[in-house]
Motif scaffolding. Structure first.
Motif, PDB file in Angstrom:
ATOM      1  N   LEU A  88      -1.660   6.816   6.445  1.00 35.70           N
ATOM      2  CA  LEU A  88      -2.128   7.518   5.432  1.00 35.70           C
ATOM      3  C   LEU A  88      -1.970   6.727   4.117  1.00 35.70           C
ATOM      4  CD1 LEU A  88       0.499  10.780   5.533  1.00 35.70           C
ATOM      5  CD2 LEU A  88      -1.725  10.445   6.239  1.00 35.70           C
ATOM      6  N   PRO A  89      -3.264   6.896   3.121  1.00 38.44           N
ATOM      7  CA  PRO A  89      -3.234   5.951   2.095  1.00 38.44           C
ATOM      8  C   PRO A  89      -1.796   6.352   1.161  1.00 38.44           C
ATOM      9  CG  PRO A  89      -4.496   7.836   1.778  1.00 38.44           C
ATOM     10  CD  PRO A  89      -4.033   8.033   3.105  1.00 38.44           C
ATOM     11  N   TYR A  90      -1.457   5.452   0.442  1.00 36.23           N
ATOM     12  CA  TYR A  90      -0.474   5.629  -0.647  1.00 36.23           C
ATOM     13  C   TYR A  90      -1.017   6.784  -1.599  1.00 36.23           C
ATOM     14  CZ  TYR A  90       2.811   2.124   0.340  1.00 36.23           C
ATOM     15  OH  TYR A  90       3.818   1.090   0.734  1.00 36.23           O
ATOM     16  N   SER A  91      -2.255   6.612  -2.048  1.00 39.14           N
ATOM     17  CA  SER A  91      -2.779   7.645  -2.895  1.00 39.14           C
ATOM     18  C   SER A  91      -4.055   7.984  -2.708  1.00 39.14           C
ATOM     19  CB  SER A  91      -2.749   6.906  -4.388  1.00 39.14           C
ATOM     20  OG  SER A  91      -3.570   7.869  -5.051  1.00 39.14           O
ATOM     21  N   SER A  92      -4.347   9.255  -2.610  1.00 41.08           N
ATOM     22  CA  SER A  92      -5.817   9.751  -2.026  1.00 41.08           C
ATOM     23  C   SER A  92      -6.745   9.639  -3.423  1.00 41.08           C
ATOM     24  CB  SER A  92      -5.801  11.285  -1.765  1.00 41.08           C
ATOM     25  OG  SER A  92      -5.317  12.009  -3.257  1.00 41.08           O
ATOM     26  N   ARG A  93      -6.183   9.321  -4.565  1.00 38.59           N
ATOM     27  CA  ARG A  93      -7.128   8.753  -5.483  1.00 38.59           C
ATOM     28  C   ARG A  93      -7.340   7.262  -5.487  1.00 38.59           C
ATOM     29  NH1 ARG A  93      -5.526   9.071 -10.788  1.00 38.59           N
ATOM     30  NH2 ARG A  93      -7.542   9.656 -11.568  1.00 38.59           N
ATOM     31  N   THR A  94      -6.465   6.481  -5.218  1.00 35.45           N
ATOM     32  CA  THR A  94      -6.811   5.187  -5.385  1.00 35.45           C
ATOM     33  C   THR A  94      -6.717   4.562  -3.950  1.00 35.45           C
ATOM     34  OG1 THR A  94      -4.391   4.538  -5.908  1.00 35.45           O
ATOM     35  CG2 THR A  94      -5.887   5.127  -7.694  1.00 35.45           C
ATOM     36  N   LEU A  95      -6.182   4.947  -3.046  1.00 34.30           N
ATOM     37  CA  LEU A  95      -5.805   4.394  -1.593  1.00 34.30           C
ATOM     38  C   LEU A  95      -4.554   3.719  -1.677  1.00 34.30           C
ATOM     39  CD1 LEU A  95      -7.076   3.911   1.398  1.00 34.30           C
ATOM     40  CD2 LEU A  95      -7.878   1.610   0.425  1.00 34.30           C
ATOM     41  N   LEU A  96      -4.154   2.917  -2.863  1.00 36.14           N
ATOM     42  CA  LEU A  96      -2.950   2.025  -3.340  1.00 36.14           C
ATOM     43  C   LEU A  96      -2.211   2.633  -3.874  1.00 36.14           C
ATOM     44  CD1 LEU A  96      -5.463  -0.706  -4.697  1.00 36.14           C
ATOM     45  CD2 LEU A  96      -4.667  -0.630  -2.590  1.00 36.14           C
ATOM     46  N   SER A  97      -0.962   2.164  -3.706  1.00 36.78           N
ATOM     47  CA  SER A  97       0.232   2.661  -4.574  1.00 36.78           C
ATOM     48  C   SER A  97      -0.130   2.397  -6.083  1.00 36.78           C
ATOM     49  CB  SER A  97       1.529   1.715  -4.266  1.00 36.78           C
ATOM     50  OG  SER A  97       1.299   0.617  -4.880  1.00 36.78           O
ATOM     51  N   SER A  98       0.709   3.132  -6.892  1.00 34.03           N
ATOM     52  CA  SER A  98       0.177   2.729  -8.607  1.00 34.03           C
ATOM     53  C   SER A  98       0.514   1.522  -8.989  1.00 34.03           C
ATOM     54  CB  SER A  98       0.908   3.755  -9.231  1.00 34.03           C
ATOM     55  OG  SER A  98       2.329   3.754  -9.184  1.00 34.03           O
ATOM     56  N   GLY A  99       1.431   0.908  -8.817  1.00 32.21           N
ATOM     57  CA  GLY A  99       1.978  -0.577  -8.861  1.00 32.21           C
ATOM     58  C   GLY A  99       0.894  -1.577  -8.332  1.00 32.21           C
ATOM     59  N   LYS A 100       0.380  -1.313  -7.102  1.00 34.55           N
ATOM     60  CA  LYS A 100      -0.460  -2.216  -6.433  1.00 34.55           C
ATOM     61  C   LYS A 100      -1.994  -1.964  -7.276  1.00 34.55           C
ATOM     62  CE  LYS A 100      -0.028  -4.703  -3.417  1.00 34.55           C
ATOM     63  NZ  LYS A 100       0.400  -6.284  -3.524  1.00 34.55           N
ATOM     64  N   ALA A 101      -2.240  -0.873  -7.549  1.00 33.93           N
ATOM     65  CA  ALA A 101      -3.479  -0.683  -8.510  1.00 33.93           C
ATOM     66  C   ALA A 101      -3.259  -1.508  -9.867  1.00 33.93           C
ATOM     67  CB  ALA A 101      -3.568   0.722  -8.479  1.00 33.93           C
ATOM     68  N   ARG A 102      -2.429  -1.305 -10.407  1.00 33.24           N
ATOM     69  CA  ARG A 102      -2.255  -2.101 -11.782  1.00 33.24           C
ATOM     70  C   ARG A 102      -2.203  -3.536 -11.552  1.00 33.24           C
ATOM     71  NH1 ARG A 102       1.831   2.118 -12.289  1.00 33.24           N
ATOM     72  NH2 ARG A 102       3.467   0.728 -11.877  1.00 33.24           N
ATOM     73  N   GLU A 103      -1.523  -4.114 -10.267  1.00 38.35           N
ATOM     74  CA  GLU A 103      -1.720  -5.285 -10.014  1.00 38.35           C
ATOM     75  C   GLU A 103      -2.964  -5.978  -9.898  1.00 38.35           C
ATOM     76  OE1 GLU A 103      -0.367  -8.135  -6.103  1.00 38.35           O
ATOM     77  OE2 GLU A 103       0.909  -6.579  -6.720  1.00 38.35           O
ATOM     78  N   VAL A 104      -3.810  -4.967  -8.911  1.00 35.01           N
ATOM     79  CA  VAL A 104      -5.158  -5.387  -8.697  1.00 35.01           C
ATOM     80  C   VAL A 104      -6.076  -5.449 -10.138  1.00 35.01           C
ATOM     81  CG1 VAL A 104      -7.465  -4.793  -7.792  1.00 35.01           C
ATOM     82  CG2 VAL A 104      -5.271  -4.755  -6.268  1.00 35.01           C
ATOM     83  N   ALA A 105      -5.747  -4.590 -10.964  1.00 36.66           N
ATOM     84  CA  ALA A 105      -6.410  -4.194 -12.228  1.00 36.66           C
ATOM     85  C   ALA A 105      -6.207  -5.598 -12.915  1.00 36.66           C
ATOM     86  CB  ALA A 105      -6.147  -3.086 -13.048  1.00 36.66           C
ATOM     87  N   ALA A 106      -4.753  -6.038 -13.190  1.00 35.77           N
ATOM     88  CA  ALA A 106      -4.433  -7.235 -13.933  1.00 35.77           C
ATOM     89  C   ALA A 106      -4.950  -8.605 -13.525  1.00 35.77           C
ATOM     90  CB  ALA A 106      -2.949  -7.589 -13.977  1.00 35.77           C
TER      91      ALA A 106
END
Length: 137
Positions: free
Chosen positions: A51-69
């Protein structure tokens, strides 16, 4: 920038990331960063590995923030996911990253040729006005 979401059972994730980088480079892209989200490494994650961490982003919220940075720091023009993204994920991630977020399959798909200029001109020109005395039929 390339991002991959892999289960702990996928031991070849580095090879897949390298292959994606080679494919993108062959298309003229310059890969400026990589990020990997692993699932199922911990005991709790093993049950949810597919399963994805998040259906909205596929990633965990922390990983999504890391990728954005990382995207911001590297100046990447796009974030390419090795995984397929839903239309909703694509919209959410594009907004979160401030640049297009697309799947590798989309990035490597052949570009469609634009319509010839004469066809565009004809299709965008207004229809001529009927001559006096003409009847619509």
């Amino acid at each position: 920038m390339i991002v991959g979401y892999f289960s702990a059972k996928q031991k070849d994730f580095a090879v897949r990331m390298d292959a994606a980088a080679v494919g993108l480079t062959a298309r003229g892209a310059r890969v400026v960063g990589r990020a990997v989200q692993r699932r199922g490494v911990s005991d709790g994650g093993a049950r949810k590995m597919t399963l994805p961490y998040s259906s909205r982003t596929l990633l965990s919220s922390g990983k999504a923030r890391e990728v954005a940075a990382l995207r911001e720091k590297s100046g990447a023009d796009a974030v390419i996911f090795l995984n397929t993204l839903t239309e909703h994920q694509r919209r959410v991630l594009t907004e979160a990253f401030g640049c297009p977020a697309v799947s590798l399959a989309e990035a490597l798909a052949p570009a469609t040729a634009p319509a010839p200029a004469t066809a565009r001109a004809r299709s965008s020109a207004p229809a001529p006005a009927p001559a006096p005395g003409d009847r619509a039929g």
